[in-house]
Design a protein around this motif. Structure first.
Motif, short mmCIF file in Angstrom:
data_model
loop_
_atom_site.label_atom_id
_atom_site.label_comp_id
_atom_site.label_asym_id
_atom_site.label_seq_id
_atom_site.Cartn_x
_atom_site.Cartn_y
_atom_site.Cartn_z
N ALA A 1 0.83 -1.20 0.00
CA ALA A 1 0.00 0.00 0.00
C ALA A 1 0.87 1.26 0.00
CB ALA A 1 -0.92 0.00 1.23
N ILE A 2 1.95 1.23 0.76
CA ILE A 2 2.86 2.38 0.81
C ILE A 2 3.51 2.60 -0.55
CG2 ILE A 2 5.00 3.27 1.82
CD1 ILE A 2 4.24 1.72 4.39
N VAL A 3 3.98 1.53 -1.17
CA VAL A 3 4.63 1.65 -2.48
C VAL A 3 3.66 2.20 -3.51
CG1 VAL A 3 5.65 0.34 -4.37
CG2 VAL A 3 6.37 -0.13 -2.03
N GLU A 4 2.44 1.66 -3.55
CA GLU A 4 1.46 2.16 -4.51
C GLU A 4 1.11 3.62 -4.25
OE1 GLU A 4 -1.61 -0.36 -6.44
OE2 GLU A 4 -1.39 -1.57 -4.63
N TYR A 5 0.96 3.98 -2.99
CA TYR A 5 0.61 5.35 -2.65
C TYR A 5 1.70 6.32 -3.07
CZ TYR A 5 0.09 9.53 0.23
OH TYR A 5 0.01 10.84 0.66
N LEU A 6 2.93 6.04 -2.70
CA LEU A 6 4.02 6.97 -2.99
C LEU A 6 4.29 7.07 -4.48
CD1 LEU A 6 6.51 6.07 -0.11
CD2 LEU A 6 5.13 8.15 -0.32
N ALA A 7 4.34 5.92 -5.16
CA ALA A 7 4.60 5.95 -6.60
C ALA A 7 3.45 6.58 -7.35
CB ALA A 7 4.86 4.53 -7.11
N GLY A 8 2.21 6.35 -6.89
CA GLY A 8 1.06 6.92 -7.56
C GLY A 8 0.92 8.41 -7.35
N LYS A 9 1.19 8.88 -6.13
CA LYS A 9 1.00 10.29 -5.83
C LYS A 9 2.18 11.14 -6.26
CE LYS A 9 -0.19 13.50 -2.12
NZ LYS A 9 -0.63 13.66 -0.71
N TYR A 10 3.39 10.63 -6.12
CA TYR A 10 4.58 11.45 -6.34
C TYR A 10 5.44 10.99 -7.52
CZ TYR A 10 3.53 13.10 -1.60
OH TYR A 10 2.93 13.63 -0.48
N GLY A 11 5.05 9.90 -8.18
CA GLY A 11 5.94 9.35 -9.20
C GLY A 11 5.93 10.07 -10.52
N ASP A 12 4.86 10.82 -10.84
CA ASP A 12 4.77 11.51 -12.14
C ASP A 12 5.04 10.56 -13.30
OD1 ASP A 12 4.19 14.00 -10.97
OD2 ASP A 12 6.33 14.40 -10.65
N GLY A 13 4.45 9.37 -13.21
CA GLY A 13 4.61 8.39 -14.28
C GLY A 13 5.81 7.49 -14.13
N ARG A 14 6.65 7.76 -13.13
CA ARG A 14 7.81 6.89 -12.90
C ARG A 14 7.41 5.70 -12.02
NH1 ARG A 14 11.60 10.86 -9.96
NH2 ARG A 14 9.54 11.64 -9.30
N LEU A 15 8.00 4.57 -12.30
CA LEU A 15 7.90 3.35 -11.49
C LEU A 15 6.55 2.65 -11.55
CD1 LEU A 15 9.92 4.33 -8.30
CD2 LEU A 15 10.73 3.31 -10.43
N LEU A 16 5.54 3.28 -12.18
CA LEU A 16 4.26 2.63 -12.43
C LEU A 16 3.90 2.86 -13.89
CD1 LEU A 16 2.06 3.59 -9.33
CD2 LEU A 16 3.05 1.34 -9.84
N ALA A 17 3.65 1.78 -14.61
CA ALA A 17 3.25 1.89 -16.01
C ALA A 17 1.84 2.50 -16.10
CB ALA A 17 3.29 0.52 -16.67
N PRO A 18 1.44 2.97 -17.28
CA PRO A 18 0.11 3.57 -17.43
C PRO A 18 -1.00 2.61 -17.04
CG PRO A 18 1.47 4.05 -19.34
CD PRO A 18 2.24 3.06 -18.52
N PRO A 19 -2.04 3.09 -16.37
CA PRO A 19 -3.18 2.23 -16.01
C PRO A 19 -3.75 1.54 -17.24
CG PRO A 19 -3.36 4.36 -14.91
CD PRO A 19 -2.22 4.48 -15.89
#
Length: 223
Positions: A68-86
Protein backbone atom coordinates in the motif's frame (compact mmCIF):
# COMPACT_ATOMS: atom_id res chain seq x y z
CA UNK A 1 7.16 16.03 4.99
CA UNK A 2 7.03 12.26 4.56
CA UNK A 3 8.20 10.42 7.68
CA UNK A 4 9.35 6.80 7.43
CA UNK A 5 9.04 4.97 10.73
CA UNK A 6 12.02 2.75 10.09
CA UNK A 7 12.67 -0.49 11.95
CA UNK A 8 16.16 -1.88 11.57
CA UNK A 9 16.56 -4.99 9.41
CA UNK A 10 13.03 -4.84 8.10
CA UNK A 11 10.83 -4.31 5.07
CA UNK A 12 10.94 -0.55 5.66
CA UNK A 13 14.37 -0.51 3.99
CA UNK A 14 12.70 -0.82 0.61
CA UNK A 15 10.49 2.20 1.38
CA UNK A 16 13.65 4.26 1.85
CA UNK A 17 14.88 2.89 -1.48
CA UNK A 18 11.62 3.86 -3.21
CA UNK A 19 11.86 7.40 -1.87
CA UNK A 20 15.44 7.66 -3.08
CA UNK A 21 14.42 6.44 -6.54
CA UNK A 22 11.70 9.10 -6.61
CA UNK A 23 14.05 11.79 -5.30
CA UNK A 24 11.60 12.83 -2.59
CA UNK A 25 12.57 14.58 0.66
CA UNK A 26 11.75 12.55 3.75
CA UNK A 27 12.60 12.08 7.39
CA UNK A 28 13.65 8.80 8.99
CA UNK A 29 12.44 8.03 12.50
CA UNK A 30 14.37 5.02 13.77
CA UNK A 31 13.20 2.11 15.89
CA UNK A 32 15.33 -0.81 17.06
CA UNK A 33 14.29 -4.42 17.45
CA UNK A 34 14.50 -6.03 20.87
CA UNK A 35 17.86 -7.78 20.96
CA UNK A 36 16.39 -10.96 22.48
CA UNK A 37 12.98 -11.30 20.87
CA UNK A 38 13.82 -9.45 17.61
CA UNK A 39 10.35 -7.87 17.81
CA UNK A 40 9.57 -4.23 17.11
CA UNK A 41 9.46 -1.91 20.14
CA UNK A 42 6.12 -0.86 21.72
CA UNK A 43 6.76 2.72 20.56
CA UNK A 44 5.65 1.76 17.05
CA UNK A 45 2.13 1.14 18.36
CA UNK A 46 1.81 4.86 18.94
CA UNK A 47 2.15 5.30 15.18
CA UNK A 48 -0.06 2.38 14.06
CA UNK A 49 -2.10 -0.02 16.20
CA UNK A 50 -0.29 -3.10 14.89
CA UNK A 51 3.09 -1.72 15.93
CA UNK A 52 4.85 -3.01 12.82
CA UNK A 53 7.09 -1.55 10.15
CA UNK A 54 6.99 -0.21 7.51
CA UNK A 55 4.62 2.61 8.23
CA UNK A 56 4.80 6.16 6.91
CA UNK A 57 3.27 9.48 7.86
CA UNK A 58 2.47 11.99 5.14
CA UNK A 59 0.88 14.99 6.79
CA UNK A 60 -2.12 13.69 8.72
CA UNK A 61 -2.16 10.45 6.73
CA UNK A 62 -0.68 7.27 8.22
CA UNK A 63 -0.17 4.29 5.89
CA UNK A 64 1.01 0.80 6.78
CA UNK A 65 1.72 -2.30 4.65
CA UNK A 66 4.56 -2.31 2.15
CA UNK A 67 2.43 -2.74 -0.96
CA UNK A 68 0.00 0.00 0.00
CA UNK A 69 2.86 2.38 0.81
CA UNK A 70 4.63 1.65 -2.48
CA UNK A 71 1.46 2.16 -4.51
CA UNK A 72 0.61 5.35 -2.65
CA UNK A 73 4.02 6.97 -2.99
CA UNK A 74 4.60 5.95 -6.60
CA UNK A 75 1.06 6.92 -7.56
CA UNK A 76 1.00 10.29 -5.83
CA UNK A 77 4.58 11.45 -6.34
CA UNK A 78 5.94 9.35 -9.20
CA UNK A 79 4.77 11.51 -12.14
CA UNK A 80 4.61 8.39 -14.28
CA UNK A 81 7.81 6.89 -12.90
CA UNK A 82 7.90 3.35 -11.49
CA UNK A 83 4.26 2.63 -12.43
CA UNK A 84 3.25 1.89 -16.01
CA UNK A 85 0.11 3.57 -17.43
CA UNK A 86 -3.18 2.23 -16.01
CA UNK A 87 -4.68 -0.49 -18.18
CA UNK A 88 -1.38 -1.49 -19.77
CA UNK A 89 -0.04 -5.07 -19.57
CA UNK A 90 2.98 -3.73 -17.68
CA UNK A 91 0.73 -2.11 -15.06
CA UNK A 92 -1.12 -5.38 -14.54
CA UNK A 93 2.18 -7.25 -14.09
CA UNK A 94 3.38 -4.56 -11.72
CA UNK A 95 0.23 -4.88 -9.60
CA UNK A 96 0.56 -8.66 -9.62
CA UNK A 97 4.12 -8.63 -8.28
CA UNK A 98 3.32 -5.93 -5.74
CA UNK A 99 0.83 -8.38 -4.20
CA UNK A 100 2.82 -11.55 -4.87
CA UNK A 101 5.78 -10.31 -2.80
CA UNK A 102 3.91 -10.45 0.50
CA UNK A 103 0.97 -12.67 -0.36
CA UNK A 104 2.91 -15.60 -1.86
CA UNK A 105 6.68 -15.12 -1.67
CA UNK A 106 7.08 -14.22 2.01
CA UNK A 107 4.94 -16.85 3.82
CA UNK A 108 7.22 -19.87 3.12
CA UNK A 109 10.29 -17.77 3.95
CA UNK A 110 8.74 -16.78 7.27
CA UNK A 111 7.76 -20.37 8.02
CA UNK A 112 11.29 -21.53 7.28
CA UNK A 113 12.67 -18.92 9.69
CA UNK A 114 10.29 -20.10 12.42
CA UNK A 115 10.92 -23.82 11.94
CA UNK A 116 14.68 -23.30 11.69
CA UNK A 117 14.58 -21.55 15.06
CA UNK A 118 12.45 -24.29 16.59
CA UNK A 119 14.87 -26.90 15.27
CA UNK A 120 18.03 -25.19 16.52
CA UNK A 121 16.81 -23.14 19.47
CA UNK A 122 17.15 -23.93 23.18
CA UNK A 123 14.36 -25.95 24.82
CA UNK A 124 13.91 -28.52 27.60
CA UNK A 125 15.75 -31.72 26.75
CA UNK A 126 12.66 -33.91 27.01
CA UNK A 127 10.77 -32.04 24.27
CA UNK A 128 13.76 -31.37 22.01
CA UNK A 129 13.52 -34.58 19.89
CA UNK A 130 9.78 -34.12 19.33
CA UNK A 131 9.98 -30.43 18.47
CA UNK A 132 12.91 -30.91 16.11
CA UNK A 133 11.23 -33.84 14.36
CA UNK A 134 8.06 -31.80 13.83
CA UNK A 135 10.07 -28.83 12.52
CA UNK A 136 12.08 -31.00 10.12
CA UNK A 137 9.00 -32.77 8.77
CA UNK A 138 7.11 -29.52 8.30
CA UNK A 139 10.00 -28.07 6.32
CA UNK A 140 10.48 -31.15 4.18
CA UNK A 141 6.80 -31.78 3.46
CA UNK A 142 5.50 -28.23 3.03
CA UNK A 143 7.90 -25.31 3.38
CA UNK A 144 10.86 -26.29 1.20
CA UNK A 145 8.85 -27.72 -1.74
CA UNK A 146 6.70 -24.58 -1.84
CA UNK A 147 9.74 -22.35 -1.59
CA UNK A 148 11.58 -24.14 -4.38
CA UNK A 149 8.49 -24.06 -6.61
CA UNK A 150 8.18 -20.32 -6.14
CA UNK A 151 11.86 -19.67 -6.84
CA UNK A 152 11.60 -21.71 -10.04
CA UNK A 153 8.53 -19.74 -11.05
CA UNK A 154 10.19 -16.38 -10.42
CA UNK A 155 13.32 -17.48 -12.25
CA UNK A 156 11.18 -18.37 -15.26
CA UNK A 157 9.34 -15.05 -15.17
CA UNK A 158 12.58 -13.07 -15.17
CA UNK A 159 13.60 -15.11 -18.19
CA UNK A 160 10.80 -13.36 -20.10
CA UNK A 161 11.65 -9.77 -19.13
CA UNK A 162 14.61 -7.99 -17.60
CA UNK A 163 12.45 -6.68 -14.73
CA UNK A 164 9.36 -8.11 -13.04
CA UNK A 165 6.83 -5.83 -14.74
CA UNK A 166 8.54 -5.80 -18.13
CA UNK A 167 11.51 -4.13 -19.78
CA UNK A 168 11.56 -1.14 -17.40
CA UNK A 169 12.49 -1.01 -13.73
CA UNK A 170 9.36 -0.42 -11.64
CA UNK A 171 7.85 -0.34 -8.18
CA UNK A 172 7.35 -4.09 -8.50
CA UNK A 173 11.11 -4.63 -8.42
CA UNK A 174 11.42 -2.61 -5.22
CA UNK A 175 8.61 -4.63 -3.63
CA UNK A 176 10.11 -7.95 -4.77
CA UNK A 177 13.55 -7.10 -3.43
CA UNK A 178 12.81 -8.10 0.16
CA UNK A 179 11.61 -11.69 -0.43
CA UNK A 180 14.47 -12.32 -2.83
CA UNK A 181 17.04 -10.93 -0.43
CA UNK A 182 15.48 -13.07 2.30
CA UNK A 183 15.62 -16.09 -0.01
CA UNK A 184 19.34 -15.49 -0.59
CA UNK A 185 19.89 -15.54 3.19
CA UNK A 186 17.70 -18.46 4.25
CA UNK A 187 15.83 -19.82 1.23
CA UNK A 188 18.52 -21.38 -0.92
CA UNK A 189 18.66 -18.69 -3.59
CA UNK A 190 22.13 -18.51 -5.12
CA UNK A 191 23.89 -18.23 -8.48
CA UNK A 192 22.26 -21.51 -9.52
CA UNK A 193 19.27 -19.37 -10.48
CA UNK A 194 21.08 -16.82 -12.64
CA UNK A 195 18.09 -14.61 -13.47
CA UNK A 196 17.15 -14.03 -9.84
CA UNK A 197 20.78 -13.78 -8.78
CA UNK A 198 21.45 -11.25 -11.50
CA UNK A 199 18.39 -9.27 -10.41
CA UNK A 200 19.86 -8.94 -6.92
CA UNK A 201 23.20 -7.80 -8.30
CA UNK A 202 21.50 -5.17 -10.48
CA UNK A 203 19.38 -3.68 -7.72
CA UNK A 204 22.30 -3.62 -5.28
CA UNK A 205 24.29 -1.58 -7.80
CA UNK A 206 21.63 1.10 -8.19
CA UNK A 207 22.72 4.45 -6.70
CA UNK A 208 19.33 4.96 -5.03
CA UNK A 209 19.63 1.56 -3.34
CA UNK A 210 23.05 2.51 -2.01
CA UNK A 211 21.77 5.85 -0.73
CA UNK A 212 18.90 4.11 1.03
CA UNK A 213 21.37 1.84 2.83
CA UNK A 214 23.27 4.88 4.02
CA UNK A 215 20.06 6.46 5.31
CA UNK A 216 18.70 3.28 6.89
CA UNK A 217 21.85 2.08 8.58
CA UNK A 218 23.13 -1.46 8.96
CA UNK A 219 20.91 -3.92 7.11
CA UNK A 220 21.07 -7.61 7.97
CA UNK A 221 18.11 -9.88 7.41
CA UNK A 222 17.07 -12.37 10.06
CA UNK A 223 18.30 -15.91 9.58
Amino acid sequence: MIVVHHLNNSRSQRILWLLEELGLPYEVKRYERDAKTMLAPPALRAVHPLGKSPVISDGDLVIAESGAIVEYLAGKYGDGRLLAPPGSPERLRCTYWLHFAEGSAMPPLLLKLIFDRIESGPMPFFVRPIARTIAQRAKQMMVLPNLQRQLDYMEGELGKHEWFAGSAFSAADIQMSFPLEAASVRGGLDAGRPKLWGFLQRIHARPAYQRALEKGGKYELLR
